[in-house]
Design an enzyme around this catalytic site. Structure first.
Site, PDB file in Angstrom:
ATOM      1  CD  GLN A   1      46.780 -62.737  13.003  1.00  0.00           C
ATOM      2  OE1 GLN A   1      46.699 -62.755  13.433  1.00  0.00           O
ATOM      3  NE2 GLN A   1      48.017 -61.629  13.688  1.00  0.00           N
TER       4      GLN A   1
ATOM      5  CG  HIS B   1      50.581 -62.385  19.188  1.00  0.00           C
ATOM      6  ND1 HIS B   1      50.581 -60.884  18.607  1.00  0.00           N
ATOM      7  CD2 HIS B   1      50.795 -62.955  17.421  1.00  0.00           C
ATOM      8  CE1 HIS B   1      50.593 -60.764  17.423  1.00  0.00           C
ATOM      9  NE2 HIS B   1      50.974 -61.771  17.047  1.00  0.00           N
TER      10      HIS B   1
ATOM     11  CG  HIS C   1      56.183 -64.055  16.376  1.00  0.00           C
ATOM     12  ND1 HIS C   1      55.742 -63.446  15.107  1.00  0.00           N
ATOM     13  CD2 HIS C   1      54.622 -63.164  16.670  1.00  0.00           C
ATOM     14  CE1 HIS C   1      54.962 -62.895  14.150  1.00  0.00           C
ATOM     15  NE2 HIS C   1      54.145 -62.797  15.523  1.00  0.00           N
TER      16      HIS C   1
ATOM     17  CG  HIS D   1      61.483 -64.749  13.842  1.00  0.00           C
ATOM     18  ND1 HIS D   1      62.555 -63.969  14.256  1.00  0.00           N
ATOM     19  CD2 HIS D   1      60.917 -65.491  14.894  1.00  0.00           C
ATOM     20  CE1 HIS D   1      62.870 -64.540  14.963  1.00  0.00           C
ATOM     21  NE2 HIS D   1      62.279 -65.692  15.666  1.00  0.00           N
TER      22      HIS D   1
HETATM   23  W1  AMW Z   1      52.300 -60.554  13.696  1.00  0.00           W
HETATM   24  O1  AMW Z   1      51.321 -59.883  12.545  1.00  0.00           O
HETATM   25  O2  AMW Z   1      53.260 -61.111  12.621  1.00  0.00           O
HETATM   26  O3  AMW Z   1      50.794 -61.872  13.941  1.00  0.00           O
HETATM   27  O4  AMW Z   1      52.835 -60.137  14.901  1.00  0.00           O
HETATM   28  C1  AMW Z   1      53.900 -58.970  14.853  1.00  0.00           C
HETATM   29  C2  AMW Z   1      53.815 -58.379  16.191  1.00  0.00           C
HETATM   30  O5  AMW Z   1      55.083 -57.720  16.559  1.00  0.00           O
HETATM   31  C3  AMW Z   1      52.998 -57.078  16.601  1.00  0.00           C
HETATM   32  O6  AMW Z   1      52.562 -57.034  17.434  1.00  0.00           O
HETATM   33  C4  AMW Z   1      53.368 -55.760  16.499  1.00  0.00           C
HETATM   34  O7  AMW Z   1      53.472 -55.182  17.112  1.00  0.00           O
HETATM   35  C5  AMW Z   1      55.120 -56.828  16.700  1.00  0.00           C
HETATM   36  N1  AMW Z   1      56.470 -55.524  16.364  1.00  0.00           N
HETATM   37  C6  AMW Z   1      56.606 -55.191  15.320  1.00  0.00           C
HETATM   38  N2  AMW Z   1      58.226 -54.877  15.524  1.00  0.00           N
HETATM   39  C7  AMW Z   1      58.559 -55.220  16.653  1.00  0.00           C
HETATM   40  C8  AMW Z   1      59.368 -54.773  17.273  1.00  0.00           C
HETATM   41  N3  AMW Z   1      60.611 -54.120  16.073  1.00  0.00           N
HETATM   42  N4  AMW Z   1      59.668 -55.304  18.656  1.00  0.00           N
HETATM   43  C9  AMW Z   1      57.960 -55.324  19.694  1.00  0.00           C
HETATM   44  N5  AMW Z   1      57.419 -55.262  18.816  1.00  0.00           N
HETATM   45  C10 AMW Z   1      56.545 -55.402  17.583  1.00  0.00           C
END
Ligand code: AMW
Length: 153
Positions: A87, A102, A100, A98
């Site tokens: 995303q 999934h 990443h 940041h």
């Molecule tokens: W993104 O909506 O930015 O594509 O996805 C963010 C992801 O990061 C989500 O799956 C959320 O559950 C995960 N997340 C958020 N904060 C943390 C954290 N501190 N540790 C691990 N995963 C996290």
């Protein structure tokens, strides 16, 4: 091998016990609020928000890391397929600024309509999605770390 170094994931400081994988430019962490068993994240070590900000070497390492990690989580969590999702930017559903990836193990019938997985990905702040305990995440990371003896952090 234990990874001693912690990293930032956007504004969040990630405890080493949550990290199970490290390469030159990427690391893998277990998810605070997974939408399926084995839903993990592959994160760029350099803290940039957008995919376009990565160098070719970083893109290559990030996706090769996602490939290695995907192979392991699919097997360990009894999946038959994977969703590999980026995303990229807030209007694409990104909540942590940041880069990443999934990586989500998939099974037949896990979502009634396949694209509903994106609805669930975007419900990250929904109260139904309780954060997991540090212990639960550490146990999962310990199990996954065993598969990556060459970790580099
Ligand atoms: W993104 O909506 O930015 O594509 O996805 C963010 C992801 O990061 C989500 O799956 C959320 O559950 C995960 N997340 C958020 N904060 C943390 C954290 N501190 N540790 C691990 N995963 C996290």
């Amino acid at each position: 091998m234990t990874l001693e170094k912690s990293f930032f994931f956007g504004p969040h400081k990630i405890c080493p016990t949550q990290i199970f994988y490290g390469s030159k430019f990427a690391y893998g962490l277990v998810n605070l609020k997974p939408i399926a068993p084995g839903h993990v994240l592959v994160v760029s070590k350099r803290p940039v928000a957008r995919f376009t900000e990565l160098t070719p070497e970083e893109v290559s390492d990030l996706f090769i890391s996602a490939q290695h990690i995907g192979r392991v989580v699919e097997k360990e969590f009894s999946g038959d397929s994977l969703s590999v999702v980026v995303q990229d930017g807030p209007y694409a559903g990104q909540t942590v600024p940041h880069v990443h990836i999934h990586v989500i193990p998939r099974r037949q019938g896990d979502w009634k309509n396949n694209d509903e997985i994106y609805d669930d990905l975007n419900k990250v702040d929904n109260d139904d999605r309780k954060p997991r305990s540090a212990l639960e995440m550490a146990q999962e990371a310990n199990m996954l770390r065993e598969h990556f003896p060459e970790n580099r952090c």
